[in-house]
Structure formats: C-alpha cells, structure tokens
Scaffold this motif. Sequence first.
Motif, short mmCIF file in Angstrom:
data_model
loop_
_atom_site.label_atom_id
_atom_site.label_comp_id
_atom_site.label_asym_id
_atom_site.label_seq_id
_atom_site.Cartn_x
_atom_site.Cartn_y
_atom_site.Cartn_z
N ASP A 1 0.62 4.01 -2.99
CA ASP A 1 0.29 5.41 -2.69
C ASP A 1 1.42 6.34 -3.11
O ASP A 1 1.20 7.42 -3.66
N GLN A 32 0.83 -1.22 0.00
CA GLN A 32 0.00 0.00 0.00
C GLN A 32 0.86 1.26 0.00
O GLN A 32 0.55 2.23 -0.68
N PHE A 54 -7.60 -1.51 -1.33
CA PHE A 54 -6.64 -2.45 -0.73
C PHE A 54 -7.37 -3.47 0.15
O PHE A 54 -8.13 -3.09 1.04
#
Length: 229
Positions: free
Chosen positions: A88, A84, A109
């Motif tokens: 991002d 993640q 996610f």
Amino acid sequence: AEEWLVRSEKLSVVGQLAAGVAHEIRNPLTALKGFLQLAKVQPEKVRDYADIMYSELERIESITNEMLAFSKPHVTQFKPYNIQVLVDGVISLLSSQSLMHNVRFHVDFNHGDALILCEPDRLRQVLINLFKNAMDAMRGGGEVSIRTWLVKEQLHIAVVDHGKGMDPETLRRIGEPFYTTKSNGTGLGVMVCQRIVESHNGFMAWESEMGKGTTVTITLPICEFAGEM
Ligand code: ADP
C-alpha cells in the motif's frame, strides 16, 4: 593452487561489474562533454542542449543510485512486517507516476495476518522496481494487479501486468547486469530485486508472453514466530 583459482574468479566478477559500471557511465559522460563543447561555440543553442544534458545526468544518477543501493554496507535490521503495509505504501508513493501512465493498481491480499521477517526499506525497493517495470510495459495504461497468497510457510506475491511482455531473449537475460531494452534504462533494477529477495531467503519467478503481459512472483518464507507477536 585451488584456492588461488577461486580467489581469482571472485575478483573477475567484481572486475566485470566495475567495467560494466564504468562503461555505462562513460557513455552519458561522453555525450555531456560533447554538448558542453558545442554550447561553448553555439551559446544560442544552450537551451536545446540543456534537456538532453539533463536526461544524461539523470541516467548517471540512476546508475549510481542503484549501484549504491546494491553495494552499500549496512546494518541489517530484520523486522516482522505485514507485506500489505509495504504494498500500500509503495502504491501511494508511485501515485503521481501511475496517474501519468494511466495505470491503476489493484490489490488482492490473501495472506491473512502472516508476517515476514524482512528489511522493510529493501523490500520496498524491490516493489518500487517491479511496479515501475510493470508501468513501463503498459504504454497505453491499464491495470496492474498485486496478489498475495500463502502455500504452507511460503508467502507468494504476484505482480501482474497486461503490458507488452518479453521476448524469449529478454526473458532469458532479465536480471543480467545492464541488460535493458529501454533507451533510458539501467538494466540494474531486476538484478537489485533478485539480490534483495535472495537475502530474505526468497526467490523470484517470471512468466511472460509477448503482447499479453508479464507476471513476476516473489516467494518469501513467513515469520515463524508471528503467532507469538
Ligand atoms: P531497466 O528497467 O532499467 O531496463 P530492469 O533490470 O528493471 O532494468 O529490467 C530489464 C529489462 O527487463 C527491461 O529493459 C525490460 O526489457 C524487461 N522487463 C522487466 N520487467 C518487465 C515487464 N514487467 N514487462 C516487460 N518487460 C520487462
């Protein structure tokens, strides 16, 4: 005799790649040389030629950058990492480009706190290449979704675009060095992605339909010791 055969096969793969690189770089070099010669006799046109020369130079630059990323010897440093954070990070890295392409990234996610043992810089490169391809495919802009989920000890990351999709020939040849359908493409992006994902014991799969879009799924083993960290 058998050993000799194996060795010569290996050499020919390296030789093929070297010939490919030389060929790909020679085209923009020839163009640059031609424009420089023209500029000498038509100094008033230099401004017009500058843009073309600049884009030819950029092409050489991206080919060499990708070859370097692909071949540079480096100390491998695998770390447990949450994908993640990488996703991002890449989305914000590409924010000015996605704004220009009128593309929005949507994330979903579903991998909890599962970690993967990875070389973050290399996996970042994979995501950058895939997100850029998704943006390139969506001429009119739109949404690119990134979805993650777990199946047993495997983490799946899907990048879904609603772009132009691929014809069967492209779908078959994707990842072949220098195979590109873009006028400014290098045809090295997917090959680099595949190499990196394989070095993480993972694999990539493609699904695509002309006019509908493309889904790329990366599958990576999750970190076995995650619970203890
Ligand atoms: P490049 O982007 O420089 O062409 P790549 O190896 O990244 O090189 O991609 C090879 C080719 O695969 C592209 O030229 C394009 O035709 C096709 N392709 C890759 N990703 C996508 C996508 N998301 N949608 C449609 N076509 C794609």
